[in-house]
Design a protein around this motif. Structure first.
Motif, short mmCIF file in Angstrom:
data_model
loop_
_atom_site.label_atom_id
_atom_site.label_comp_id
_atom_site.label_asym_id
_atom_site.label_seq_id
_atom_site.Cartn_x
_atom_site.Cartn_y
_atom_site.Cartn_z
N HIS A 73 26.82 43.32 95.33
CA HIS A 73 27.44 43.18 96.58
C HIS A 73 28.69 43.81 96.74
N LEU A 74 29.20 44.53 95.92
CA LEU A 74 30.49 45.03 96.08
C LEU A 74 30.44 46.82 95.73
N SER A 75 31.15 47.57 96.72
CA SER A 75 31.29 49.10 96.34
C SER A 75 32.02 49.04 95.00
N ALA A 76 32.05 50.20 94.64
CA ALA A 76 32.81 50.67 93.11
C ALA A 76 34.42 50.32 93.64
N ALA A 77 34.83 51.00 94.67
CA ALA A 77 36.36 50.69 94.99
C ALA A 77 36.71 49.24 95.10
N GLU A 78 35.45 48.46 95.80
CA GLU A 78 36.02 46.90 96.03
C GLU A 78 35.90 46.18 94.42
N ARG A 79 34.93 46.83 93.65
CA ARG A 79 34.98 45.98 92.12
C ARG A 79 36.30 46.60 91.50
N ALA A 80 36.84 47.72 91.73
CA ALA A 80 38.03 48.15 91.01
C ALA A 80 39.11 47.42 91.49
N ALA A 81 39.28 46.71 92.79
CA ALA A 81 40.17 46.06 93.38
C ALA A 81 40.22 44.62 93.12
N ALA A 82 39.14 44.10 92.66
CA ALA A 82 38.77 42.88 92.18
C ALA A 82 39.66 42.23 91.14
N ALA A 99 33.71 46.38 82.16
CA ALA A 99 34.29 48.00 82.14
C ALA A 99 33.29 48.64 82.49
N TRP A 100 32.14 48.84 82.21
CA TRP A 100 31.05 49.52 82.66
C TRP A 100 30.98 49.51 84.16
N VAL A 101 31.10 48.32 84.65
CA VAL A 101 30.92 48.38 86.38
C VAL A 101 32.19 48.70 86.99
N GLY A 102 33.06 48.68 86.37
CA GLY A 102 34.49 49.18 86.95
C GLY A 102 35.26 47.87 87.66
N LEU A 103 35.20 46.63 87.06
CA LEU A 103 35.67 45.67 87.62
C LEU A 103 37.33 45.59 87.35
N GLY A 104 38.21 45.20 88.05
CA GLY A 104 39.65 45.30 88.01
C GLY A 104 40.04 44.34 86.82
N ARG A 105 41.34 43.93 87.10
CA ARG A 105 42.07 43.04 86.11
C ARG A 105 41.19 41.70 85.93
N ILE A 106 41.62 41.18 84.77
CA ILE A 106 41.16 39.88 84.18
C ILE A 106 42.26 38.84 83.86
N VAL A 107 42.26 37.61 84.35
CA VAL A 107 43.48 36.72 84.09
C VAL A 107 42.66 35.56 83.43
N TYR A 108 43.22 35.24 82.34
CA TYR A 108 42.49 34.18 81.37
C TYR A 108 43.38 33.17 80.90
N VAL A 109 42.76 32.06 80.79
CA VAL A 109 43.74 30.89 80.18
C VAL A 109 43.96 30.93 78.77
N THR A 110 42.74 30.87 78.00
CA THR A 110 42.88 31.14 76.57
C THR A 110 42.38 32.13 76.02
N SER A 111 43.00 32.80 74.82
CA SER A 111 42.49 34.03 74.08
C SER A 111 41.36 33.79 73.25
N ALA A 112 40.50 34.75 73.06
CA ALA A 112 39.69 35.03 71.73
C ALA A 112 40.13 34.10 70.68
N ALA A 113 41.54 34.73 70.24
CA ALA A 113 42.02 34.46 69.01
C ALA A 113 42.40 32.98 68.97
N GLN A 114 42.83 32.36 69.96
CA GLN A 114 43.00 30.96 69.98
C GLN A 114 41.88 30.22 69.83
N LEU A 115 40.61 30.62 70.54
CA LEU A 115 39.49 29.92 70.34
C LEU A 115 39.16 30.15 69.16
N GLY A 116 38.87 31.37 68.49
CA GLY A 116 38.67 31.33 67.17
C GLY A 116 39.14 30.72 66.10
N GLY A 117 40.43 30.64 66.09
CA GLY A 117 41.19 29.67 65.39
C GLY A 117 41.11 28.24 65.12
#
Length: 165
Positions: A73-82, A99-117
């Motif tokens: 549903h999104l162009s490459a430019a729209e994915r990068a700005a998302a 990364a492969w599809v060129g999406l932009g920023r990620i904001v996450y609540v908990t980290s993989a390290a937290q979950l793993g611990g």
């Protein structure tokens, strides 16, 4: 570099709250507690989903579903700005797809390290895939997280899902 951001906007915090609500919806539906939103460059929520692995397909992560939706549903430019808002840091599969599809920023609540611990502390057997930071898989993706004010709520959801009785 990944870092907590105490200056997230009220809108970003609302998006993260929605992700946690989706994670709780997933858990209440028999799935693992993860939820995600895809927000376009204009700030509009374009797609949301929660985890659906309880149906037997361990790849039905919401972050991966967002990637598939974005490609259709999104162009490459729209994915990068998302921006993808998510309750937990992406697993290696989802980080690579992002990364492969060129999406932009990620904001996450908990980290993989937290979950793993937490999983180790609760005596949960190792997962089939190692919890790794997104930047180990996709070093160019801009990241914000974890977000400490939501940690207790997510930890409680993870405990309900994974902690042995």
């Amino acid at each position: 570099m990944t870092a907590p951001d105490p200056d997230l906007s009220p809108t970003a915090l609302a998006h993260l709250t929605r992700c946690i609500d989706l994670a709780e919806q997933a858990l209440n539906s028999g799935h693992q507690p993860f939820g995600s939103l895809l927000v376009d460059g204009d700030g509009q929520v374009r797609f949301e989903d929660h985890n659906r692995v309880g149906d037997g397909d361990a790849t039905r992560h919401p972050e991966f579903t967002l990637v598939e939706w974005a490609v259709r549903h999104l162009s490459a430019a729209e994915r990068a700005a998302a921006t993808v808002y998510t309750s937990g840091e992406h697993c290696p599969m989802c980080a690579a797809a992002h990364a492969w599809v060129g999406l932009g920023r990620i904001v996450y609540v908990t980290s993989a390290a937290q979950l793993g611990g937490w999983l180790r502390d609760w005596g949960v057997p190792p997962l089939p895939v190692n919890c790794r930071p997104i930047h180990d898989i996709a070093p160019g993706v801009p990241l914000t997280g974890p977000v400490p004010q939501f940690e207790a709520r997510m930890k409680a959801l993870y405990a309900r899902a994974f902690r042995p009785a």
